[in-house]
Design a protein around this motif. Structure first.
Motif, mmCIF file in Angstrom:
data_model
loop_
_atom_site.group_PDB
_atom_site.id
_atom_site.type_symbol
_atom_site.label_atom_id
_atom_site.label_comp_id
_atom_site.label_asym_id
_atom_site.label_seq_id
_atom_site.Cartn_x
_atom_site.Cartn_y
_atom_site.Cartn_z
ATOM 1 N N ARG A 10 0.866 -1.262 -0.016
ATOM 2 C CA ARG A 10 0.024 0.096 -0.195
ATOM 3 C C ARG A 10 0.778 1.290 0.048
ATOM 4 N NH1 ARG A 10 -0.509 4.567 1.974
ATOM 5 N NH2 ARG A 10 -2.269 5.440 0.792
ATOM 6 N N TYR A 11 0.581 2.216 -0.922
ATOM 7 C CA TYR A 11 1.322 3.436 -0.721
ATOM 8 C C TYR A 11 0.329 4.657 -1.216
ATOM 9 C CZ TYR A 11 0.988 3.377 -6.131
ATOM 10 O OH TYR A 11 0.594 3.353 -7.235
ATOM 11 N N SER A 12 0.683 5.887 -1.006
ATOM 12 C CA SER A 12 -0.241 7.056 -1.507
ATOM 13 C C SER A 12 0.058 7.334 -2.884
ATOM 14 C CB SER A 12 0.424 8.177 -0.625
ATOM 15 O OG SER A 12 0.164 7.801 0.755
ATOM 16 N N CYS A 13 -0.854 6.794 -3.614
ATOM 17 C CA CYS A 13 -0.882 6.939 -5.177
ATOM 18 C C CYS A 13 -1.081 8.373 -5.335
ATOM 19 C CB CYS A 13 -1.816 6.358 -5.744
ATOM 20 S SG CYS A 13 -2.205 6.305 -7.716
ATOM 21 N N LYS A 14 -0.478 9.147 -6.347
ATOM 22 C CA LYS A 14 -0.380 10.483 -6.651
ATOM 23 C C LYS A 14 -0.622 10.667 -8.185
ATOM 24 C CE LYS A 14 1.379 11.942 -2.828
ATOM 25 N NZ LYS A 14 0.626 12.450 -1.744
ATOM 26 N N LYS A 15 -1.277 9.558 -8.902
ATOM 27 C CA LYS A 15 -1.531 9.811 -10.249
ATOM 28 C C LYS A 15 -2.618 8.728 -10.623
ATOM 29 C CE LYS A 15 -0.733 11.559 -14.754
ATOM 30 N NZ LYS A 15 -1.461 12.391 -15.001
ATOM 31 N N TYR A 16 -3.659 8.947 -11.081
ATOM 32 C CA TYR A 16 -4.642 7.987 -11.248
ATOM 33 C C TYR A 16 -5.123 7.985 -12.692
ATOM 34 C CZ TYR A 16 -5.312 7.584 -6.152
ATOM 35 O OH TYR A 16 -5.271 7.335 -4.872
ATOM 36 N N SER A 17 -5.533 6.633 -13.030
ATOM 37 C CA SER A 17 -6.038 6.496 -14.522
ATOM 38 C C SER A 17 -7.616 7.139 -14.216
ATOM 39 C CB SER A 17 -5.891 5.164 -15.034
ATOM 40 O OG SER A 17 -6.913 4.400 -14.410
ATOM 41 N N ASP A 18 -8.122 6.969 -15.487
ATOM 42 C CA ASP A 18 -9.436 7.385 -15.463
ATOM 43 C C ASP A 18 -10.487 6.196 -15.253
ATOM 44 O OD1 ASP A 18 -9.258 6.395 -18.249
ATOM 45 O OD2 ASP A 18 -9.647 8.363 -19.152
ATOM 46 N N LYS A 19 -9.968 4.970 -15.186
ATOM 47 C CA LYS A 19 -10.786 3.754 -14.949
ATOM 48 C C LYS A 19 -11.572 3.978 -13.741
ATOM 49 C CE LYS A 19 -10.582 -1.205 -14.643
ATOM 50 N NZ LYS A 19 -9.676 -2.231 -14.534
ATOM 51 N N LYS A 20 -12.714 3.584 -13.978
ATOM 52 C CA LYS A 20 -13.849 3.735 -12.712
ATOM 53 C C LYS A 20 -13.574 2.777 -11.871
ATOM 54 C CE LYS A 20 -15.810 7.497 -14.552
ATOM 55 N NZ LYS A 20 -15.684 8.610 -13.954
ATOM 56 N N VAL A 21 -13.899 3.028 -10.559
ATOM 57 C CA VAL A 21 -13.887 1.944 -9.514
ATOM 58 C C VAL A 21 -15.265 1.294 -9.623
ATOM 59 C CG1 VAL A 21 -14.072 1.692 -7.072
ATOM 60 C CG2 VAL A 21 -12.667 3.314 -7.970
ATOM 61 N N GLU A 22 -15.280 -0.018 -9.672
ATOM 62 C CA GLU A 22 -16.178 -0.978 -9.896
ATOM 63 C C GLU A 22 -17.173 -0.933 -8.764
ATOM 64 O OE1 GLU A 22 -13.170 -1.865 -10.366
ATOM 65 O OE2 GLU A 22 -12.758 -3.059 -12.204
ATOM 66 N N HIS A 23 -18.277 -1.000 -8.618
ATOM 67 C CA HIS A 23 -19.088 -1.078 -7.492
ATOM 68 C C HIS A 23 -18.965 -2.380 -6.553
ATOM 69 C CE1 HIS A 23 -22.817 -0.025 -5.289
ATOM 70 N NE2 HIS A 23 -23.208 -1.475 -5.247
ATOM 71 N N GLU A 24 -18.684 -3.277 -6.919
ATOM 72 C CA GLU A 24 -18.250 -4.481 -6.078
ATOM 73 C C GLU A 24 -17.104 -4.199 -5.270
ATOM 74 O OE1 GLU A 24 -18.192 -5.415 -9.710
ATOM 75 O OE2 GLU A 24 -20.119 -4.908 -9.593
ATOM 76 N N LYS A 25 -16.142 -3.480 -5.796
ATOM 77 C CA LYS A 25 -14.813 -3.313 -5.093
ATOM 78 C C LYS A 25 -15.237 -2.210 -3.917
ATOM 79 C CE LYS A 25 -11.424 -5.077 -8.293
ATOM 80 N NZ LYS A 25 -10.287 -4.651 -9.090
ATOM 81 N N LEU A 26 -15.939 -1.089 -4.461
ATOM 82 C CA LEU A 26 -16.147 0.004 -3.559
ATOM 83 C C LEU A 26 -16.991 -0.518 -2.393
ATOM 84 C CD1 LEU A 26 -16.310 2.812 -2.805
ATOM 85 C CD2 LEU A 26 -18.448 3.270 -4.591
ATOM 86 N N GLU A 27 -17.982 -1.426 -2.797
ATOM 87 C CA GLU A 27 -18.561 -1.932 -1.503
ATOM 88 C C GLU A 27 -17.865 -2.750 -0.639
ATOM 89 O OE1 GLU A 27 -22.414 -1.926 -0.721
ATOM 90 O OE2 GLU A 27 -22.081 -0.078 -2.134
ATOM 91 N N ALA A 28 -16.900 -3.448 -1.052
ATOM 92 C CA ALA A 28 -15.847 -4.247 -0.160
ATOM 93 C C ALA A 28 -15.046 -3.365 0.476
ATOM 94 C CB ALA A 28 -15.211 -4.964 -1.104
ATOM 95 N N ILE A 29 -14.700 -2.286 0.130
ATOM 96 C CA ILE A 29 -14.165 -1.196 0.680
ATOM 97 C C ILE A 29 -14.828 -0.516 1.939
ATOM 98 C CG2 ILE A 29 -13.066 1.146 0.499
ATOM 99 C CD1 ILE A 29 -11.934 0.068 -2.233
ATOM 100 N N LEU A 30 -15.988 -0.127 1.636
ATOM 101 C CA LEU A 30 -16.964 0.393 2.373
ATOM 102 C C LEU A 30 -17.482 -0.539 3.522
ATOM 103 C CD1 LEU A 30 -19.242 2.404 -0.048
ATOM 104 C CD2 LEU A 30 -17.460 3.222 1.252
ATOM 105 N N GLU A 31 -17.694 -1.888 3.125
ATOM 106 C CA GLU A 31 -17.703 -2.762 4.161
ATOM 107 C C GLU A 31 -16.602 -2.950 5.318
ATOM 108 O OE1 GLU A 31 -20.041 -6.012 5.995
ATOM 109 O OE2 GLU A 31 -20.420 -4.115 4.944
ATOM 110 N N ALA A 32 -15.447 -2.874 4.831
ATOM 111 C CA ALA A 32 -14.357 -2.883 5.747
ATOM 112 C C ALA A 32 -14.223 -1.720 6.873
ATOM 113 C CB ALA A 32 -12.977 -2.741 4.752
ATOM 114 N N GLY A 33 -14.736 -0.613 6.216
ATOM 115 C CA GLY A 33 -14.992 0.462 7.024
ATOM 116 C C GLY A 33 -16.017 0.240 8.189
ATOM 117 N N ARG A 34 -17.125 -0.346 7.586
ATOM 118 C CA ARG A 34 -18.123 -0.843 8.525
ATOM 119 C C ARG A 34 -17.874 -1.529 9.698
ATOM 120 N NH1 ARG A 34 -22.426 -4.048 9.628
ATOM 121 N NH2 ARG A 34 -21.600 -5.527 8.061
#
Length: 170
Positions: A10-34
């Motif tokens: 894990r590192y602090s990314c300073k340059k992103y592509s324009d590829k969208k974040v998939e909903h399933e991956k976002l949900e997994a991340i939000l669930e980890a926070g929950r």
């Protein structure tokens, strides 16, 4: 991915592509926070997902640090629902929101996404721009997405002090 590898990679990314974040991956991340632990299990965190052009434009006015990420998570906490520590000098809001954010950052790496903890912003101005509830305080924002080809760790990322320099046994 093995936890040890997640933490190492894990590192602090300073340059992103324009590829969208998939909903399933976002949900997994939000669930980890929950699922993150909070003092007395108060769960005072509130995560705002910024994906719309309007929300991202508001964010960009407040900080130059989105680095092209297609998604930003803003982590806040309810100041009316925190544990007050004995002595009444501090409460659990900042630390609980930090634990939530950290869980989400590690989960992002685990699902193949990159992130960056953004604290180069005025939380009060961002709070106003996003029109958040009065009782909530912003801890931080997190860029989320896929690193661009040139989006690599900074040169000093892998430089770490020896354990004996950061730990003392009493």
């Amino acid at each position: 991915m093995d936890f040890k590898e997640v933490v190492k990679n894990r590192y602090s990314c300073k340059k992103y592509s324009d590829k969208k974040v998939e909903h399933e991956k976002l949900e997994a991340i939000l669930e980890a926070g929950r699922l993150a632990p909070t003092a007395k299990n108060l769960q005072e965190q509130h995560v705002y997902v910024l994906e719309s052009k309007e929300a991202l434009d508001k964010f960009d006015i407040e900080t130059p640090c989105r680095y092209g990420a297609p998604t930003v998570l803003v982590v806040a906490f309810d100041t009316n629902n925190v544990y007050i520590y004995p002595g009444e000098k501090r409460d659990s809001g900042i630390e609980d929101a930090s634990i939530v954010a950290t869980h989400m950052m590690l989960a992002a790496t685990d699902v193949g996404l990159d992130s960056c903890w953004i604290n180069f912003l005025d939380p009060d101005k961002l709070h106003k721009a996003l029109e958040l509830p009065e009782n909530e305080e912003i801890l931080m924002a997190m860029d989320l997405g896929y690193a661009a080809e040139e989006g690599k760790p900074l040169p000093n990322h892998f430089s770490r002090k020896e354990l004996c320099e950061t730990v003392s046994y009493l």
